[in-house]
Design a protein around this motif. Structure first.
Motif, PDB file in Angstrom:
ATOM      1  N   LEU A   1      77.335  24.117 -40.775  1.00  0.00           N
ATOM      2  CA  LEU A   1      76.355  23.456 -41.631  1.00  0.00           C
ATOM      3  C   LEU A   1      76.482  24.005 -43.039  1.00  0.00           C
ATOM      4  N   ARG A   2      76.037  23.173 -44.104  1.00  0.00           N
ATOM      5  CA  ARG A   2      76.124  23.599 -45.486  1.00  0.00           C
ATOM      6  C   ARG A   2      74.920  23.084 -46.277  1.00  0.00           C
ATOM      7  N   VAL A   3      74.650  23.766 -47.520  1.00  0.00           N
ATOM      8  CA  VAL A   3      73.529  23.431 -48.403  1.00  0.00           C
ATOM      9  C   VAL A   3      74.137  22.953 -49.740  1.00  0.00           C
ATOM     10  N   PRO A   4      73.910  21.692 -50.122  1.00  0.00           N
ATOM     11  CA  PRO A   4      74.512  21.209 -51.383  1.00  0.00           C
ATOM     12  C   PRO A   4      73.915  21.906 -52.606  1.00  0.00           C
ATOM     13  N   LYS A   5      72.574  22.138 -52.725  1.00  0.00           N
ATOM     14  CA  LYS A   5      71.921  22.768 -53.889  1.00  0.00           C
ATOM     15  C   LYS A   5      71.187  24.039 -53.408  1.00  0.00           C
ATOM     16  N   PRO A   6      71.795  25.184 -53.560  1.00  0.00           N
ATOM     17  CA  PRO A   6      71.183  26.427 -53.055  1.00  0.00           C
ATOM     18  C   PRO A   6      70.045  26.951 -53.938  1.00  0.00           C
ATOM     19  N   VAL A   7      69.791  26.429 -55.205  1.00  0.00           N
ATOM     20  CA  VAL A   7      68.728  26.913 -56.091  1.00  0.00           C
ATOM     21  C   VAL A   7      67.624  25.861 -56.122  1.00  0.00           C
ATOM     22  N   VAL A   8      66.332  26.326 -55.767  1.00  0.00           N
ATOM     23  CA  VAL A   8      65.172  25.431 -55.740  1.00  0.00           C
ATOM     24  C   VAL A   8      64.193  25.930 -56.790  1.00  0.00           C
ATOM     25  N   THR A   9      63.765  25.088 -57.816  1.00  0.00           N
ATOM     26  CA  THR A   9      62.896  25.469 -58.918  1.00  0.00           C
ATOM     27  C   THR A   9      61.478  24.947 -58.647  1.00  0.00           C
ATOM     28  N   PHE A  10      60.429  25.885 -58.719  1.00  0.00           N
ATOM     29  CA  PHE A  10      59.028  25.528 -58.484  1.00  0.00           C
ATOM     30  C   PHE A  10      58.217  25.461 -59.772  1.00  0.00           C
ATOM     31  N   GLY A  11      58.674  26.053 -60.902  1.00  0.00           N
ATOM     32  CA  GLY A  11      57.938  26.015 -62.160  1.00  0.00           C
ATOM     33  C   GLY A  11      56.769  27.004 -62.178  1.00  0.00           C
ATOM     34  N   ARG A  12      55.600  26.700 -62.969  1.00  0.00           N
ATOM     35  CA  ARG A  12      54.432  27.588 -63.095  1.00  0.00           C
ATOM     36  C   ARG A  12      53.519  27.377 -61.884  1.00  0.00           C
ATOM     37  N   CYS A  13      53.107  28.512 -61.279  1.00  0.00           N
ATOM     38  CA  CYS A  13      52.291  28.479 -60.048  1.00  0.00           C
ATOM     39  C   CYS A  13      51.119  29.446 -60.195  1.00  0.00           C
ATOM     40  N   TYR A  14      49.880  28.934 -59.856  1.00  0.00           N
ATOM     41  CA  TYR A  14      48.716  29.837 -59.817  1.00  0.00           C
ATOM     42  C   TYR A  14      48.827  30.781 -58.601  1.00  0.00           C
TER      43      TYR A  14
ATOM     44  N   LEU B   1      48.044  29.906 -54.749  1.00  0.00           N
ATOM     45  CA  LEU B   1      47.960  28.445 -54.657  1.00  0.00           C
ATOM     46  C   LEU B   1      49.318  27.920 -54.218  1.00  0.00           C
ATOM     47  N   PRO B   2      49.455  27.303 -52.986  1.00  0.00           N
ATOM     48  CA  PRO B   2      50.768  26.867 -52.480  1.00  0.00           C
ATOM     49  C   PRO B   2      51.365  25.763 -53.349  1.00  0.00           C
ATOM     50  N   ALA B   3      52.757  25.811 -53.486  1.00  0.00           N
ATOM     51  CA  ALA B   3      53.545  24.777 -54.187  1.00  0.00           C
ATOM     52  C   ALA B   3      54.708  24.376 -53.291  1.00  0.00           C
ATOM     53  N   GLN B   4      55.139  23.061 -53.244  1.00  0.00           N
ATOM     54  CA  GLN B   4      56.149  22.576 -52.321  1.00  0.00           C
ATOM     55  C   GLN B   4      57.324  21.942 -53.053  1.00  0.00           C
ATOM     56  N   GLN B   5      58.587  22.080 -52.392  1.00  0.00           N
ATOM     57  CA  GLN B   5      59.835  21.453 -52.824  1.00  0.00           C
ATOM     58  C   GLN B   5      60.640  21.153 -51.568  1.00  0.00           C
ATOM     59  N   LEU B   6      61.744  20.316 -51.644  1.00  0.00           N
ATOM     60  CA  LEU B   6      62.588  19.913 -50.517  1.00  0.00           C
ATOM     61  C   LEU B   6      63.952  20.567 -50.639  1.00  0.00           C
ATOM     62  N   LEU B   7      64.534  20.942 -49.421  1.00  0.00           N
ATOM     63  CA  LEU B   7      65.862  21.554 -49.333  1.00  0.00           C
ATOM     64  C   LEU B   7      66.713  20.671 -48.419  1.00  0.00           C
ATOM     65  N   THR B   8      67.964  20.271 -48.840  1.00  0.00           N
ATOM     66  CA  THR B   8      68.840  19.363 -48.089  1.00  0.00           C
ATOM     67  C   THR B   8      69.885  20.177 -47.346  1.00  0.00           C
ATOM     68  N   LEU B   9      70.117  19.866 -45.984  1.00  0.00           N
ATOM     69  CA  LEU B   9      71.123  20.490 -45.138  1.00  0.00           C
ATOM     70  C   LEU B   9      72.041  19.383 -44.616  1.00  0.00           C
ATOM     71  N   VAL B  10      73.435  19.644 -44.530  1.00  0.00           N
ATOM     72  CA  VAL B  10      74.452  18.638 -44.154  1.00  0.00           C
ATOM     73  C   VAL B  10      75.247  19.193 -42.974  1.00  0.00           C
ATOM     74  N   ASN B  11      75.525  18.341 -41.858  1.00  0.00           N
ATOM     75  CA  ASN B  11      76.366  18.682 -40.708  1.00  0.00           C
ATOM     76  C   ASN B  11      77.573  17.763 -40.721  1.00  0.00           C
TER      77      ASN B  11
ATOM     78  N   VAL C   1      62.882  29.888 -57.500  1.00  0.00           N
ATOM     79  CA  VAL C   1      62.522  30.340 -58.851  1.00  0.00           C
ATOM     80  C   VAL C   1      61.119  29.833 -59.172  1.00  0.00           C
ATOM     81  N   SER C   2      60.158  30.782 -59.675  1.00  0.00           N
ATOM     82  CA  SER C   2      58.767  30.417 -59.969  1.00  0.00           C
ATOM     83  C   SER C   2      58.212  31.354 -61.030  1.00  0.00           C
TER      84      SER C   2
END
Length: 1539
Positions: A642-655, A658-668, A741-742
């Motif tokens: 299995l592999r990850v096309p974009k290994p860096v996920v950016t969340f921006g400014r977070c209190y 306070l939870p913040a969400q983003q998506l991670l893509t996996l390929v088989n 990154v946050s």
């Protein structure tokens, strides 16, 4: 006098043990047995500068209420003056006459004298002490008074002669107290002797019979000591002896053979025990050969149920004896039970087990044999019988017969048997015995044996009959077999066996496919294949399938289970355990295939191991074998990439938070499905960012992709780059790595108002103001508020909390001032992850800081209370301020008195009411303390008490003033109105006295009587009553039911009435004696000390008699004498009393105790003869009438008898009078009959002692026959003097006879005198010894010529000497020696032996002449003259001659003289040289002291004629040699010479 001397001789010389160690307390004297201070002086006192004489002040032989005096001298042993002071605690018995408590200075070597007066109140022991205080130390001087002592009379020896072994023989001894005090004694001895009673007490003059038992367990001579220990510390020992022998007791045979017996029958045989002795023998059958083996068996049994030993206490002789007897009885009962259990078995039975065999007779023993099995029985029993040391053995043997069964054939051959088929066979069981045979099958224990069944499996075969047994066999396993079956026959030791053998064959199996190929499978994903198993045999088969080589650990983990938890360790690494997991699943894995049928099999592989599989599926058939058939199996396990096309996920400014969400893509990209998971974050406690996923695990199908949601929560402020990992299930390499990154941001809070002013507020009260906190951010804000500065006057509530997102919180600031004045502070507000705020506050305090814990003002009422009972109301006063305060309490507007009387305690007893004037003057209310100083924060308890001795209503006013800090001004802070109502308890009773009277006759059944009693509470307060009453009275309810003993106190409300009944039980005391009892029903109140009582009286009357004495003791009388005693009896009942009496039984009638030879031949006849008699035997007494009863005692020879005289009263009790009498002969003992004085000075008075003891039971008189008439101070020479010469001795007493003797002349002496006791023959006592004196001999010739008497004595002595020498020479040398001429009589030089003999003859003649002259003189002249023994200096003896010969005028002439001591005693002598002054002679000799016997000393005699101007011619002088001993003869030396 003899008794006192006897007591002194018995009294120990040292202080009793109980007296050592303690001095009586001041003003009180303890008995000597309670004192514990040693009588000897300590080492420090022995080195003291003062020496007390005596060291212990002792008083003896005193009478009550008499004054006795002793002197104490304190001598100064030092070299300088010392002062001493004597102190003695006040005592009613001892006083000191002298300078008490005052220092007295004592010069060196001088002494200070004190007189001690002793006034006893009774004849007992006392102890006290004097305390002597000096400059350096202080030491006590004990004072002790020894009072009356107990003197116990006890025989010195007891002999049992020949006694049968293991047979009890008893003798009776009489123990009497001859002293003047009650004696507590204890007896102890050793086995085989015992004594009863072992402990007891004897009053003055009382006596008790002691039974001594001799029970030897071994033959031979036995000796022991019977020790009598008295409480005074005296021990008396009596020697015990006896000889135990085996007597003629035997069994008629030692072995017994019983006839052969069938199991259901029994046989009996007879055995005889022959007793050829004269004693009654007690026998008991035992299982052990000796007592030692029996004790070992008992110890083993006792160890199984032995109780824990209790904590013994302090040991007492009576309790120890009682416990030992109880333990001995328990052991005997246990041993007896064991023997009976063994002997009363079902095999052999002996009857009787225990019994007695009369003298010269036999006892028949029945032995029964009941066999329980067909075998030979043997038993060895032992007969323990008195009179024989060893137990008599008995060997018993018997044989039992049982039934006889057998099968028609020994072995059953089944041949070939198919697996699973059922086969039947028949065998026959025959009974060849003579009795019925009951059989049963023994269940087989093997697996093949369970395949057989027998019918019937149990039954009964008659004698000569048979039984057909059907055998069924259904095999369940393959192969050859051989099985043996057993049938148990009841009563037979061996079973009947049947052997069965044969062979079992099995069918075949096969699969429908040659191999199972799985190919490539994904890690953790299950894959299944199917096959068919066919049974070609005609029988069904039970099979089991397995895969050898598969793992034996837990089942493998499938991907579906792995998706449930992303924190499992298997996500980070592949499964690498010590044991391989179970990866294959077979369905079904076991079962049964019917004949000519098949079953479908499914095999599933879930691989957790990377690699290739090459295994085989094997088939096991139950009962046939393992691995009968196998099927090959192959597979390979891989993990997809299995592999990850974009290994860096950016969340921006977070209190923060306070939870913040983003998506991670996996390929088989592979051909197999894959399983993935987001690994949990490690070290979350220290992480600045927390991440997770709502769907952390999942499956990616081949050639597809998925999106995994990620959730991030910021934990810290600022920019963060957080790594995360995605794991692939089964992958052994590193997981996929991504970066999150946050930027973290905190909350925003505003505060209103900016300042708080409280104004003027009361002290010690909470006053609050509010602060508004507003949160302007989407996350909650945590805050903390506190007041800066010292002190605890401010508080913030809540001090910490959380402001909700975009919300607000109100904070209360409270002021509680602890003093008056201005207060300022600042409230600091801190917001988490934000900036802080400061809000200033200020307030002004007014009021007082004194606080009470209980309500007091303005009015306090204590309600209604009982008088004479204190009422307390306590409260605490606390200073809550910052400064100290002084409080002043006053009552009634005036200050409290400085001193107040102590109130009575709550538990005070009933007291009298004080006068009205005194009660009015005493204050009712009291408060303490009246003044108190309270520091800041200090709390003090104030007690308000109210007490009144009389009922009344009172009111008073209580004021409190305070002075703050150092201020002098007081201000009132409290005013209270006090009130209380005092009352007294009052109880109204229906009756104050209740009486019961019962007339009782013989046969009457008495029942309890009851009378009512009503109690009513007439006071305004409830009363709690406790009723106390003892038996035979009891308290009952109105239904006459007794109240329980543990009933609670009865409570009566105001005006309430309680109905009770008083019950009297006339049957409380059993018997027919009249009795009466008086008690008081006491009514106590828990609330008041006042008490009420109801007088109760009960009387039960029966016909009774009163005797003058319940014991008639005739004492000891002479044999064959008769004695009578009278005893009065009086009727003590209201009616006439009639009765009859008589001597019921003689308790004992024994022969003389002591020498067996003194026992009368008709001692047994004395037991049956009449010993006691009583007259009259019948009579009738009217009320108050008296009558004399006469008891008679007949003194049979040497009898000691005790009996009970019973007087039975018609309708009344029976009275028992103890009768005792004894008859005996006179008996005495002398400790010696020969007094040997040995070698003594012949003129000294010789003294010795002879002890005469009354060893019998009768008093006697003694007299010395022909006693001397002289006194002890002036005895007659040659005549023994005995003091006392006559007297009387009671039984057990002894008299010391002092014998004085003055030798008549020097030499050997032998005298005798006679002592007669009663009417017995006189006893002769002999005196022997030798009288001598110190003497000297000079080696010089004696002046004998001219004295015819001396020459005649010398010739006789020489003639005797010559004759002795002639006889000696004739024996040695023959007749030639006898022709030698005799010695010349004219030779002035004498042999030393002749000199001694000559002096002895002259001295004896002189002494006899002097004694004759004294005897013939008038008494007055004889008193003035010196005794003959003092006039030896006047005896005329030959002088010694020292001849210097013819000497010239010039020069000094010397001669040496040798002096030898010839006596038996050392001698001292001197030559008075002053008598030679002016004579020309001089002696060079000093005084000679204690010259031993046979030793010599030489001295020189000088002659200087020119110094004395002696004329020419003969010069002679008589020089005496002084021997300073009155018993020595004088010696004289005559030096002479010529010129």
């Amino acid at each position: 006098m003899a008794t006192e001397q006897n007591q002194r001789s018995r009294r120990p010389s040292k202080m009793p043990e109980g007296l050592q160690g303690t001095v009586a307390a001041p003003g009180h004297l303890k008995p000597a047995r309670e004192a514990k201070q040693p009588a000897t002086l300590p080492a420090a006192l022995q080195q003291s500068c003062f020496e007390p004489l005596p060291a212990e002040v002792l008083f003896q032989n005193y009478l009550p209420h008499q004054v006795y005096e002793e002197t104490l001298v304190l001598r100064n042993k030092g070299r300088v003056p010392q002062w001493v002071k004597v102190i003695m605690e006040t005592s009613p018995y001892f006083k000191v006459l002298g300078p008490m408590g005052v220092r007295q200075k004592v010069a060196p070597g001088m002494a200070s004298t004190y007189r001690i007066l002793f006034t006893p109140e009774e004849h007992k022991d006392y102890c006290h002490q004097l305390l002597c205080v000096t400059q350096r130390e202080e030491f006590p001087v004990p004072i002790r008074a020894v009072g009356a002592q107990a003197v116990l009379d006890f025989p010195q020896q007891l002999h049992f002669s020949l006694c049968p072994v293991r047979h009890s023989t008893q003798r009776t001894l009489l123990l009497r107290n001859l002293g003047q005090r009650e004696a507590h004694y204890s007896l102890s001895t050793q086995s085989p002797f015992s004594a009863e009673p072992c402990v007891g007490a004897l009053g003055v003059g009382d006596a008790v019979q002691v039974a001594v038992e001799f029970l030897p367990l071994r033959s031979g001579e036995h000796r022991g000591v019977l020790s009598l220990h008295c409480d005074s510390g005296e021990d008396i020992h009596s020697s015990l002896s006896g000889t135990a022998v085996d007597v003629n007791i035997r069994l008629d045979r030692s072995s017994l053979a019983m006839q052969k017996t069938y199991l259901s029958l029994s046989t009996r045989s007879t055995l005889l025990i022959h007793n050829g002795s004269d004693v009654r023998a007690h026998f008991q059958w035992k299982a052990a050969a000796s007592q030692e083996e029996e004790e070992q068996q008992q110890q083993r049994l006792q160890g199984q149920f032995k109780p824990h030993p209790p904590e013994e206490p302090r040991k007492q002789p009576a309790l120890q004896g009682r416990r030992s007897r109880l333990s001995h009885i328990c052991q005997q009962q246990r041993a007896k039970a064991q023997a009976e259990a063994l002997l009363r078995s079902q095999i052999f039975t002996i009857e009787p087990l225990e019994g007695e065999v009369w003298p010269n007779s036999s006892a028949e023993i029945q032995v029964t044999f009941r066999p329980q099995a067909a075998r030979v029985y043997e038993a060895r029993l032992y007969c323990a019988i008195s009179g024989r040391e060893a137990r008599l053995p008995l060997h018993i043997q018997g044989e039992g017969r049982g039934p006889w069964l057998c099968f028609s054939l020994e072995q059953l051959d089944l041949g070939q048997v198919l697996l699973g088929s059922t086969n039947s066979y028949v065998v026959t069981l025959h009974n060849k015995g003579a009795i019925d045979a009951s059989f049963s099958l023994v269940p087989p224990s093997t697996a093949l044996g369970s395949c057989f069944s027998f019918s019937p499996c149990q039954g009964l075969v008659l004698p000569g009959g048979s039984q057909v047994v059907q055998v069924c066999f259904c095999p369940s396993s393959l192969g050859h077999f051989r099985e043996e079956f057993s049938f148990r026959v009841e009563g037979s030791p061996e079973p009947v066996t049947l052997t069965v053998r044969g062979c079992v064959s099995a069918p075949s199996l096969h699969f429908d496919v040659p191999c199972l190929r799985f190919g490539d499978v994904s890690y953790g994903f299950p894959h299944s294949l199917s096959c068919r198993l066919t049974n070609a045999s005609p029988l069904p088969l039970a099979f089991a399938l397995r895969l050898p080589g598969d793992g034996t650990a837990e089942p493998s983990v499938p991907s579906a289970a792995q998706l449930l938890d992303n924190s499992l360790p298997s996500w980070r690494r592949a499964a690498t355990g010590l044991l391989r997991p179970c990866e294959f699943t077979i369905s079904p894995c076991r079962g049964t295939i019917c004949a000519k049928s098949f079953v479908d099999i499914q095999v599933t592989l879930c691989s957790n191991t990377l690699g290739t599989y090459e295994l085989a599926l094997v088939v096991d058939v139950d009962g046939v074998g393992q691995e009968l058939l196998s099927l090959p199996l192959t597979a390979r396990c891989v993990v997809p990439a299995l592999r990850v096309p974009k290994p860096v996920v950016t969340f921006g400014r977070c209190y923060l938070q306070l939870p913040a969400q983003q998506l991670l893509t996996l390929v088989n990209d592979s051909d197999l499905p894959g399983c993935y998971a987001l690994l949990p974050q490690e070290q979350q406690e220290e992480a600045a960012v927390l991440y997770s996923s709502p769907v952390p695990c999942g499956i990616i199908q081949p050639h597809s992709s998925v999106e995994m949601p990620l959730t991030l929560v910021a934990q810290a402020l600022g920019s963060q780059d957080t790594p995360a990992s995605v794991a692939v299930f089964g992958c052994a390499g590193h997981p996929l790595e991504i970066h999150l990154v946050s930027i973290g941001q905190g909350p925003v809070v505003s505060v209103q108002p900016q300042e708080i002013n409280f104004g003027s507020i009361p002290v010690l009260q909470d006053v609050s103001r509010s602060l508004q906190l507003c949160n302007q951010s989407p996350i909650p804000a945590a805050f903390q508020a506190e007041v800066a500065g010292r002190g605890c006057c401010w508080r913030v509530e809540p001090s910490r909390g959380v402001i909700p997102a975009e919300g607000q919180v109100s904070v209360s600031v409270t002021a509680q001032l602890d003093d008056t004045g201005q207060f300022q502070a600042e409230v600091q507000l801190l917001v988490e992850h934000s900036r802080g705020y400061g809000i200033p506050v200020r307030a002004l305090g007014v009021g007082s800081t004194i606080v009470l814990d209980r309500p007091l003002a303005p009015q306090l009422s204590l309600g209604t209370r009982f008088s004479l009972a204190p009422c307390c109301y306590s409260f605490q006063v606390t200073n809550r301020g910052r400064r100290s305060q002084r409080l002043y309490w006053t009552l009634g507007g005036c200050s409290l008195p400085a001193q107040r009387g102590q109130l009575p305690a709550l538990s005070s007893t009933k007291a009298r009411a004080p006068p009205q004037s005194l009660a009015a003057a005493c204050p009712v209310f009291q408060l303490r303390p009246k003044v108190m100083e309270l520091r800041p924060g200090q709390t003090m308890e104030v007690m308000l008490e109210a007490f009144s001795s009389t009922p009344q209503a009172v009111r008073e006013q209580l004021l409190c003033q305070a002075a703050v800090g150092g201020e002098a001004r007081r201000r009132q802070i409290l005013q209270v109105e006090l009130s209380c109502q005092f009352v007294a308890p009052a109880l109204q009773m229906s009756s104050t006295a209740i009486s019961f009277h019962v007339e009782k006759q013989a046969g009457d059944v008495l029942t309890p009587l009851a009378q009512p009693l009503a109690l009513k509470n007439i006071c305004p307060l409830p009363l709690s009553m406790v009723l106390a009453l003892g038996q035979p009275f009891s308290i009952c309810d109105v239904e006459q039911q007794p109240l329980p003993a543990d009933a609670q106190p009865m409570k009566l409300e105001a005006g309430q009435e309680l109905q009770l009944c008083i019950s009297f039980n006339p049957a409380h005391e059993e018997g027919l004696h009249s009795w009466q009892v008086e008690q008081a029903l006491r009514i106590q109140f828990l609330e008041h000390p006042h008490q009420e009582q109801v007088l109760l009286r009960g009387e039960v009357c029966c016909p009774n008699l009163h005797f003058q004495s319940m014991a008639v003791d005739f004492g000891c009388i002479l044999n064959a004498a008769q004695e009578e005693r009278a005893c009065g009896q009086r009727s003590a009942s209201a009616g006439s009393s009639s009765g009859h009496g008589g001597v019921e039984e003689p308790a004992q009638a024994l022969g003389a105790v002591g020498d067996p030879a003194q026992e009368p031949a008709d001692a047994q006849d004395c037991l049956e003869a009449e010993v006691f008699d009583v007259l009259p035997l019948y009579g009738l007494l009217q009320p108050g009438q008296s009558q004399q009863v006469t008891f008679s005692f007949f003194g049979h020879p040497n009898v000691v008898a005790c009996a009970r005289a019973l007087c039975r009263v018609q309708g009344g009790p029976s009275y028992e009078l103890r009768l005792r009498g004894e008859a005996s002969l006179l008996s005495y003992h002398l400790d010696t009959t020969e007094l040997d004085f040995g070698l003594q000075l012949w003129d000294s008075l010789l003294e010795a002692e002879v002890t005469l003891q009354n060893s019998g039971k009768l008093p006697f008189t003694f007299v010395v026959l022909s006693p001397g008439t002289a006194t002890a101070r002036s005895p007659l020479p040659g005549v023994p003097l005995v003091v006392p010469s006559t007297g009387c001795l009671e039984a057990g007493q002894q008299q010391v006879l002092k014998v004085s003797y003055l030798p008549e002349v020097p030499g050997l002496f032998c005298k005798a005198f006679q002592l007669q006791v009663g009417h017995l023959q006189p006893e002769e006592i002999c005196l022997r010894g030798e009288g001598s004196f110190p003497r000297i001999c000079l080696h010089l010739p004696r002046n004998i010529q001219g004295n015819k008497r001396w020459e005649q004595i010398l010739r006789e002595l020489r003639g005797e000497l010559a004759q002795d020498k002639e006889r000696e020479r004739a024996d040695v040398l023959g007749e030639a020696a006898a022709t030698e001429p005799p010695p010349d009589d004219s030779d002035a030089t004498l042999d030393t032996g002749l000199q001694v003999q000559l002096e002895d003859i002259l001295l004896k003649e002189h002494i006899l002449e002097q004694q004759a002259a004294v005897a013939c003189s008038a008494p007055k002249e004889a008193a003035l003259r010196l005794p003959a023994r003092r006039r030896l200096l006047e005896a005329e003896l030959p002088e010694y001659i020292l001849d210097f010969g013819c000497v010239g005028l010039g020069g000094i002439h010397r001669r040496s003289v040798k002096v030898t001591s010839l006596g038996h005693f050392p001698v001292s002598f001197q030559v008075p040289g002053q008598l030679l002054c002016g004579t020309g002679f001089s002696v060079e000799l000093e005084r000679v002291e204690q010259l031993p016997c046979s030793q010599s000393r030489s001295f020189t005699v000088c002659l200087e004629p020119q110094s004395a101007t002696l004329p020419l011619g003969q010069a002679a002088l008589l020089l005496p040699i002084q021997v300073p001993c009155a018993s020595s003869p004088p010696s004289a030396l005559t030096p002479c010479g010529g010129r």
